[in-house]
Design a protein around this motif. Structure first.
Motif, PDB file in Angstrom:
ATOM      1  N   ASN A  88       0.811  -1.223   0.000  1.00 16.49           N
ATOM      2  CA  ASN A  88       0.000   0.000   0.000  1.00 16.49           C
ATOM      3  C   ASN A  88       0.842   1.271   0.000  1.00 16.49           C
ATOM      4  OD1 ASN A  88      -2.398  -1.366  -0.145  1.00 16.49           O
ATOM      5  ND2 ASN A  88      -2.786  -1.306   2.039  1.00 16.49           N
ATOM      6  N   HIS A  89       2.116   1.150   0.296  1.00 16.77           N
ATOM      7  CA  HIS A  89       3.014   2.306   0.255  1.00 16.77           C
ATOM      8  C   HIS A  89       3.826   2.358  -1.039  1.00 16.77           C
ATOM      9  CE1 HIS A  89       1.909   2.489   4.484  1.00 16.77           C
ATOM     10  NE2 HIS A  89       2.224   3.768   4.387  1.00 16.77           N
ATOM     11  N   GLY A  90       3.526   1.451  -1.946  1.00 21.10           N
ATOM     12  CA  GLY A  90       4.191   1.433  -3.243  1.00 21.10           C
ATOM     13  C   GLY A  90       3.287   2.020  -4.315  1.00 21.10           C
ATOM     14  N   LYS A  91       3.546   1.629  -5.557  1.00 19.84           N
ATOM     15  CA  LYS A  91       2.778   2.156  -6.689  1.00 19.84           C
ATOM     16  C   LYS A  91       2.232   1.067  -7.590  1.00 19.84           C
ATOM     17  CE  LYS A  91       5.282   6.470  -6.836  1.00 19.84           C
ATOM     18  NZ  LYS A  91       5.970   7.455  -7.646  1.00 19.84           N
ATOM     19  N   GLN A  92       2.388  -0.192  -7.198  1.00 18.63           N
ATOM     20  CA  GLN A  92       2.028  -1.287  -8.086  1.00 18.63           C
ATOM     21  C   GLN A  92       0.757  -2.025  -7.652  1.00 18.63           C
ATOM     22  OE1 GLN A  92       4.282  -1.663 -10.676  1.00 18.63           O
ATOM     23  NE2 GLN A  92       2.758  -2.937 -11.636  1.00 18.63           N
ATOM     24  N   VAL A  93       0.684  -2.343  -6.370  1.00 17.82           N
ATOM     25  CA  VAL A  93      -0.409  -3.169  -5.853  1.00 17.82           C
ATOM     26  C   VAL A  93      -0.948  -2.544  -4.579  1.00 17.82           C
ATOM     27  CG1 VAL A  93      -1.046  -5.454  -5.007  1.00 17.82           C
ATOM     28  CG2 VAL A  93       0.700  -5.239  -6.779  1.00 17.82           C
ATOM     29  N   PHE A  94      -2.275  -2.544  -4.473  1.00 11.38           N
ATOM     30  CA  PHE A  94      -2.930  -1.962  -3.307  1.00 11.38           C
ATOM     31  C   PHE A  94      -3.957  -2.943  -2.752  1.00 11.38           C
ATOM     32  CE2 PHE A  94      -1.796   1.320  -6.335  1.00 11.38           C
ATOM     33  CZ  PHE A  94      -1.001   2.152  -5.566  1.00 11.38           C
ATOM     34  N   PHE A  95      -4.040  -3.008  -1.438  1.00 15.29           N
ATOM     35  CA  PHE A  95      -5.035  -3.805  -0.730  1.00 15.29           C
ATOM     36  C   PHE A  95      -5.835  -2.816   0.112  1.00 15.29           C
ATOM     37  CE2 PHE A  95      -1.441  -6.546  -1.573  1.00 15.29           C
ATOM     38  CZ  PHE A  95      -2.023  -7.738  -1.974  1.00 15.29           C
ATOM     39  N   LEU A  96      -7.038  -2.484  -0.316  1.00 11.33           N
ATOM     40  CA  LEU A  96      -7.800  -1.432   0.347  1.00 11.33           C
ATOM     41  C   LEU A  96      -9.201  -1.903   0.687  1.00 11.33           C
ATOM     42  CD1 LEU A  96      -6.461   1.342  -1.991  1.00 11.33           C
ATOM     43  CD2 LEU A  96      -5.866   1.033   0.405  1.00 11.33           C
ATOM     44  N   LYS A  97      -9.807  -1.201   1.641  1.00 10.58           N
ATOM     45  CA  LYS A  97     -11.108  -1.624   2.156  1.00 10.58           C
ATOM     46  C   LYS A  97     -12.285  -1.239   1.286  1.00 10.58           C
ATOM     47  CE  LYS A  97      -9.819  -1.880   6.952  1.00 10.58           C
ATOM     48  NZ  LYS A  97     -10.310  -2.951   7.736  1.00 10.58           N
ATOM     49  N   ASP A  98     -12.146  -0.166   0.484  1.00  9.85           N
ATOM     50  CA  ASP A  98     -13.305   0.240  -0.315  1.00  9.85           C
ATOM     51  C   ASP A  98     -12.895   0.678  -1.712  1.00  9.85           C
ATOM     52  OD1 ASP A  98     -13.092   3.284  -0.442  1.00  9.85           O
ATOM     53  OD2 ASP A  98     -13.042   2.946   1.730  1.00  9.85           O
ATOM     54  N   ARG A  99     -13.860   0.672  -2.591  1.00  7.54           N
ATOM     55  CA  ARG A  99     -13.651   0.961  -3.996  1.00  7.54           C
ATOM     56  C   ARG A  99     -13.149   2.384  -4.236  1.00  7.54           C
ATOM     57  NH1 ARG A  99     -18.006  -0.583  -8.501  1.00  7.54           N
ATOM     58  NH2 ARG A  99     -17.424  -2.596  -7.689  1.00  7.54           N
ATOM     59  N   ASP A 100     -13.690   3.349  -3.516  1.00  9.40           N
ATOM     60  CA  ASP A 100     -13.263   4.741  -3.711  1.00  9.40           C
ATOM     61  C   ASP A 100     -11.783   4.921  -3.406  1.00  9.40           C
ATOM     62  OD1 ASP A 100     -15.802   5.492  -4.541  1.00  9.40           O
ATOM     63  OD2 ASP A 100     -16.415   6.174  -2.542  1.00  9.40           O
ATOM     64  N   ALA A 101     -11.325   4.334  -2.316  1.00  7.82           N
ATOM     65  CA  ALA A 101      -9.895   4.412  -1.966  1.00  7.82           C
ATOM     66  C   ALA A 101      -9.049   3.712  -3.017  1.00  7.82           C
ATOM     67  CB  ALA A 101      -9.659   3.830  -0.579  1.00  7.82           C
ATOM     68  N   ALA A 102      -9.533   2.586  -3.519  1.00  6.51           N
ATOM     69  CA  ALA A 102      -8.789   1.840  -4.536  1.00  6.51           C
ATOM     70  C   ALA A 102      -8.703   2.643  -5.838  1.00  6.51           C
ATOM     71  CB  ALA A 102      -9.453   0.493  -4.786  1.00  6.51           C
ATOM     72  N   LEU A 103      -9.795   3.252  -6.236  1.00  9.78           N
ATOM     73  CA  LEU A 103      -9.780   4.073  -7.457  1.00  9.78           C
ATOM     74  C   LEU A 103      -8.824   5.248  -7.303  1.00  9.78           C
ATOM     75  CD1 LEU A 103     -13.523   4.108  -8.562  1.00  9.78           C
ATOM     76  CD2 LEU A 103     -11.574   3.149  -9.825  1.00  9.78           C
ATOM     77  N   ALA A 104      -8.864   5.889  -6.144  1.00  2.85           N
ATOM     78  CA  ALA A 104      -7.969   7.019  -5.891  1.00  2.85           C
ATOM     79  C   ALA A 104      -6.510   6.585  -5.967  1.00  2.85           C
ATOM     80  CB  ALA A 104      -8.268   7.645  -4.531  1.00  2.85           C
ATOM     81  N   ALA A 105      -6.194   5.440  -5.391  1.00  2.00           N
ATOM     82  CA  ALA A 105      -4.817   4.934  -5.414  1.00  2.00           C
ATOM     83  C   ALA A 105      -4.385   4.618  -6.842  1.00  2.00           C
ATOM     84  CB  ALA A 105      -4.689   3.697  -4.530  1.00  2.00           C
ATOM     85  N   LEU A 106      -5.245   3.942  -7.585  1.00  2.00           N
ATOM     86  CA  LEU A 106      -4.880   3.555  -8.955  1.00  2.00           C
ATOM     87  C   LEU A 106      -4.761   4.774  -9.868  1.00  2.00           C
ATOM     88  CD1 LEU A 106      -7.020   0.338  -9.380  1.00  2.00           C
ATOM     89  CD2 LEU A 106      -4.524   0.469  -9.327  1.00  2.00           C
ATOM     90  N   HIS A 107      -5.630   5.743  -9.716  1.00  2.00           N
ATOM     91  CA  HIS A 107      -5.565   6.924 -10.578  1.00  2.00           C
ATOM     92  C   HIS A 107      -4.382   7.811 -10.217  1.00  2.00           C
ATOM     93  CE1 HIS A 107      -9.006   6.303 -13.076  1.00  2.00           C
ATOM     94  NE2 HIS A 107      -9.859   6.267 -12.067  1.00  2.00           N
TER      95      HIS A 107
END
Length: 121
Positions: free
Chosen positions: A100-119
């Motif tokens: 979660n502190h990188g830029k490749q793979v994220f493990f997050l609790k909700d879709r909005d946080a995941a979209l924000a991380a990916l974008h």
């Protein structure tokens, strides 16, 4: 499998929804990446934890490392959405924290946080 694309500027994220396990081994991950890149022109994928085999979360199987290496090799970003608090493995928790502190793979609790991380990458 239902695929919707969320686009912000030049960033496109393929959001996958399915009642099935979509990533069960390395080959299924490769097939998924190829299908998403060809059909949607995306190199970012968001999916639910239930779409990934439970073996992925058992680090001793090495499946997570093998699959995530393919995502890196093919320049894909991945966000897996779900509740990861139920896992007792300290090494898995450390792995999730570092990811979660990188830029490749994220493990997050909700879709909005995941979209924000990916974008943001």
């Amino acid at each position: 499998m239902r695929i919707t694309v969320d686009q912000q500027g030049n960033s496109k994220v393929a959001i996958l929804e399915s009642p099935d396990t979509l990533i069960s081994d390395v080959q299924s991950a490769l097939d998924l990446m190829a299908a998403i890149r060809y059909a949607e022109g995306c190199d970012k994928i968001l999916l639910d934890k239930s779409n990934v085999t439970e073996d992925f979360f058992e680090l001793r199987t090495r499946l997570a490392g093998e699959i995530l290496q393919k995502f890196t090799n093919y320049s894909f970003q991945l966000a897996i959405v779900g509740d990861f608090d139920g896992y007792d493995s300290k090494s898995l928790k450390d792995f999730i924290y570092e990811s979660n502190h990188g830029k490749q793979v994220f493990f997050l609790k909700d879709r909005d946080a995941a979209l924000a991380a990916l974008h943001s990458v």
